[in-house]
Design a protein around this motif. Sequence first.
Motif, short mmCIF file in Angstrom:
data_model
loop_
_atom_site.label_atom_id
_atom_site.label_comp_id
_atom_site.label_asym_id
_atom_site.label_seq_id
_atom_site.Cartn_x
_atom_site.Cartn_y
_atom_site.Cartn_z
N UNK A 120 3.96 20.85 67.93
CA UNK A 120 3.34 19.54 68.08
C UNK A 120 2.89 19.00 66.72
N UNK A 121 2.37 19.89 65.88
CA UNK A 121 1.96 19.45 64.54
C UNK A 121 3.16 18.98 63.73
N UNK A 122 4.27 19.70 63.81
CA UNK A 122 5.49 19.30 63.09
C UNK A 122 6.01 17.97 63.61
N UNK A 123 5.99 17.79 64.92
CA UNK A 123 6.44 16.52 65.51
C UNK A 123 5.58 15.37 65.03
N UNK A 124 4.27 15.56 64.99
CA UNK A 124 3.37 14.52 64.52
C UNK A 124 3.63 14.20 63.05
N UNK A 125 3.86 15.22 62.25
CA UNK A 125 4.14 15.01 60.83
C UNK A 125 5.43 14.23 60.62
N UNK A 126 6.49 14.60 61.33
CA UNK A 126 7.79 13.91 61.17
C UNK A 126 7.67 12.45 61.60
N UNK A 127 6.98 12.21 62.71
CA UNK A 127 6.82 10.82 63.17
C UNK A 127 6.00 10.01 62.18
N UNK A 128 4.97 10.62 61.59
CA UNK A 128 4.16 9.91 60.59
C UNK A 128 4.97 9.60 59.34
N UNK A 129 5.82 10.52 58.90
CA UNK A 129 6.66 10.28 57.72
C UNK A 129 7.65 9.16 58.01
N UNK A 130 8.26 9.17 59.19
CA UNK A 130 9.20 8.10 59.55
C UNK A 130 8.49 6.75 59.56
N UNK A 131 7.27 6.71 60.10
CA UNK A 131 6.50 5.46 60.12
C UNK A 131 6.16 4.98 58.73
N UNK A 132 5.79 5.89 57.84
CA UNK A 132 5.44 5.51 56.46
C UNK A 132 6.65 4.98 55.71
N UNK A 133 7.79 5.66 55.86
CA UNK A 133 9.02 5.19 55.22
C UNK A 133 9.42 3.83 55.78
N UNK A 134 9.21 3.63 57.07
CA UNK A 134 9.52 2.33 57.69
C UNK A 134 8.69 1.21 57.11
N UNK A 135 7.41 1.47 56.85
CA UNK A 135 6.55 0.44 56.24
C UNK A 135 7.02 0.11 54.82
N UNK A 136 7.43 1.14 54.08
CA UNK A 136 7.93 0.91 52.72
C UNK A 136 9.22 0.08 52.75
N UNK A 137 10.14 0.42 53.65
CA UNK A 137 11.40 -0.33 53.77
C UNK A 137 11.12 -1.76 54.21
N UNK A 138 10.18 -1.93 55.11
CA UNK A 138 9.82 -3.27 55.59
C UNK A 138 9.28 -4.12 54.43
N UNK A 139 8.38 -3.57 53.64
CA UNK A 139 7.82 -4.33 52.51
C UNK A 139 8.90 -4.67 51.50
N UNK A 140 9.76 -3.73 51.19
CA UNK A 140 10.84 -3.96 50.21
C UNK A 140 11.77 -5.08 50.69
N UNK A 141 12.15 -5.06 51.96
CA UNK A 141 13.09 -6.05 52.47
C UNK A 141 12.45 -7.41 52.67
N UNK A 142 11.16 -7.47 52.91
CA UNK A 142 10.48 -8.76 52.98
C UNK A 142 10.52 -9.43 51.60
#
Length: 119
Positions: free
Chosen positions: A57-79
């Motif tokens: 469960x801890x690993x799943x939470x970590x992976x989902x958090x990393x995906x969310x953080x990378x998504x925010x970075x990609x979103x800002x870059x593309x805006x």
Amino acid sequence: MRKNEVNKKTRLKKESMFTRCKRKLIPAVAGSFMACNLMMTTCFAVSATSAVTQPLDNLKTLVIAVIGAVGVIILAKNVMEFAQAYQQQDSSTMNSALKGIVAGVMMAGISSVLTFLGF
């Protein structure tokens, strides 16, 4: 010999092997069955699964958090790319930036979607 002993011997000869075996086997099996029932113990494992599933469960939470953080970075870059392409009136870069914005929103929102679904 007495008459009773003679009758007993003839009766034993007349009994089939199955009847003699049945007479001895059934009480032995019934006794062992009762002994097994008396020795049975119920065991409940209440919290043993959390020790195994907690690291997953801890690993799943970590992976989902990393995906969310990378998504925010990609979103800002593309805006920012979309704003530059709009200023320069470059339609191909605008299309590419819009695709990146959609991908960034999807990646940033995946954690809330998975939480809503129960993962």
